[in-house]
Design a protein around this motif. Sequence first.
Motif, PDB file in Angstrom:
ATOM      1  N   PHE A 107      52.819  67.284   5.745  1.00  0.00           N
ATOM      2  CA  PHE A 107      52.535  68.240   4.636  1.00  0.00           C
ATOM      3  C   PHE A 107      53.318  68.679   3.313  1.00  0.00           C
ATOM      4  CE2 PHE A 107      50.782  68.882   9.149  1.00  0.00           C
ATOM      5  CZ  PHE A 107      49.692  69.617   8.875  1.00  0.00           C
ATOM      6  N   THR A 194      54.017  73.924  10.302  1.00  0.00           N
ATOM      7  CA  THR A 194      52.680  73.029  10.509  1.00  0.00           C
ATOM      8  C   THR A 194      54.263  71.624  11.204  1.00  0.00           C
ATOM      9  OG1 THR A 194      53.538  72.687   8.120  1.00  0.00           O
ATOM     10  CG2 THR A 194      52.210  73.317   9.826  1.00  0.00           C
ATOM     11  N   LEU A 198      55.021  73.889  15.337  1.00  0.00           N
ATOM     12  CA  LEU A 198      53.697  73.773  16.067  1.00  0.00           C
ATOM     13  C   LEU A 198      53.185  73.093  17.031  1.00  0.00           C
ATOM     14  CD1 LEU A 198      50.657  74.079  15.103  1.00  0.00           C
ATOM     15  CD2 LEU A 198      50.888  72.007  13.451  1.00  0.00           C
ATOM     16  N   ILE A 204      50.048  78.527  12.713  1.00  0.00           N
ATOM     17  CA  ILE A 204      50.415  78.157  11.036  1.00  0.00           C
ATOM     18  C   ILE A 204      50.591  79.323  10.438  1.00  0.00           C
ATOM     19  CG2 ILE A 204      49.053  76.457   9.405  1.00  0.00           C
ATOM     20  CD1 ILE A 204      47.888  74.770  12.127  1.00  0.00           C
ATOM     21  N   LEU A 286      44.969  70.877   5.997  1.00  0.00           N
ATOM     22  CA  LEU A 286      44.892  71.632   7.020  1.00  0.00           C
ATOM     23  C   LEU A 286      43.946  70.007   7.421  1.00  0.00           C
ATOM     24  CD1 LEU A 286      45.755  74.749   7.966  1.00  0.00           C
ATOM     25  CD2 LEU A 286      47.301  73.595   8.216  1.00  0.00           C
ATOM     26  N   MET A 290      44.364  67.472  10.677  1.00  0.00           N
ATOM     27  CA  MET A 290      44.544  67.748  11.412  1.00  0.00           C
ATOM     28  C   MET A 290      42.983  67.543  12.464  1.00  0.00           C
ATOM     29  SD  MET A 290      47.656  69.543  11.989  1.00  0.00           S
ATOM     30  CE  MET A 290      47.538  70.917  13.512  1.00  0.00           C
TER      31      MET A 290
END
Length: 298
Positions: A107, A194, A198, A204, A286, A290
């Motif tokens: 990230f 994150t 997480l 988040i 994201l 994700m």
Amino acid sequence: MNFPPRRIAIFGNTYQEEKCKYVERVVNALQVQGAEVVFEQQFLDFILSIRPKNCSKPFDFEGFRAEECNADLAISLGGDGTLLNTAEKVGRRRIPILGVNMGRLGFLADVLPADIEQAMTRVMEGRFSIKERSLIESVVEGPELGIYPFALNEVALLKHDNSSLIEIETTVDGELLTNYLADGLIVCTPTGSTGYSLSVGGPILEPQSATFCLSPVAPHSLTMRPVVLRDDVTIDLRVKSRSGSFLIAIDGRSKSLPVDTQLHLRKADYTLPIVKMHPQDFFFMLREKMMWGKDQRN
């Protein structure tokens, strides 16, 4: 638009040889644009130790000790963990950090190997943005902390592997929040939301939100849930443990402390500038990383 950097410091992963294969691409792309490239000495020594002996092109670069870093920009080659280490070495020098992601999820280090040349060109043209990221400072009463006290991601208080649950008395600006009975407690920044937080069910947080999050690790009570706080508070922590000690981990750097240690966590008095190639990319990242909304049935 930012003033184009001229002196660029390279940091990198010093224990996974396969992640260093893109170093020359980064260096060549920068030198074509007229940049002065210097290497953190430990990383330079590692690169020289793994370069094939039959390489015809010399790798002759200036090395510097981390505590003497002087550059317009720092480039971190590795994953998010490498960028966290780079952040520690850069400290409060206000040197922007760009991460080239040679790790997995990533990230923070968001430039992919396929985009190296394009990204380096944009960097040298000043076509990037800088996002300020907050940090947590850990202050202890008792023994010396012995590790870097500033966390870009999180501060975690954890039980030792062979011990039972620990109890963490937690107060916020002097008011009791709760006594966590758990394997541990994570206090994270928005950047760290994150990461470890997480993985234990924490929320988040948008990177520029002025917040902390407290996420218990395997709490004894299922009613214990993550708590989001303003980041202008002081969080005081006191641990009880049958083993007589506990672990504190600051962005992965760990230290064993006795239970009589008192910890005070607060927002650091400086921020870390992170280079972003796309200023509005957090929600895009994201969705992509994700895999939100993607049909994974095939």
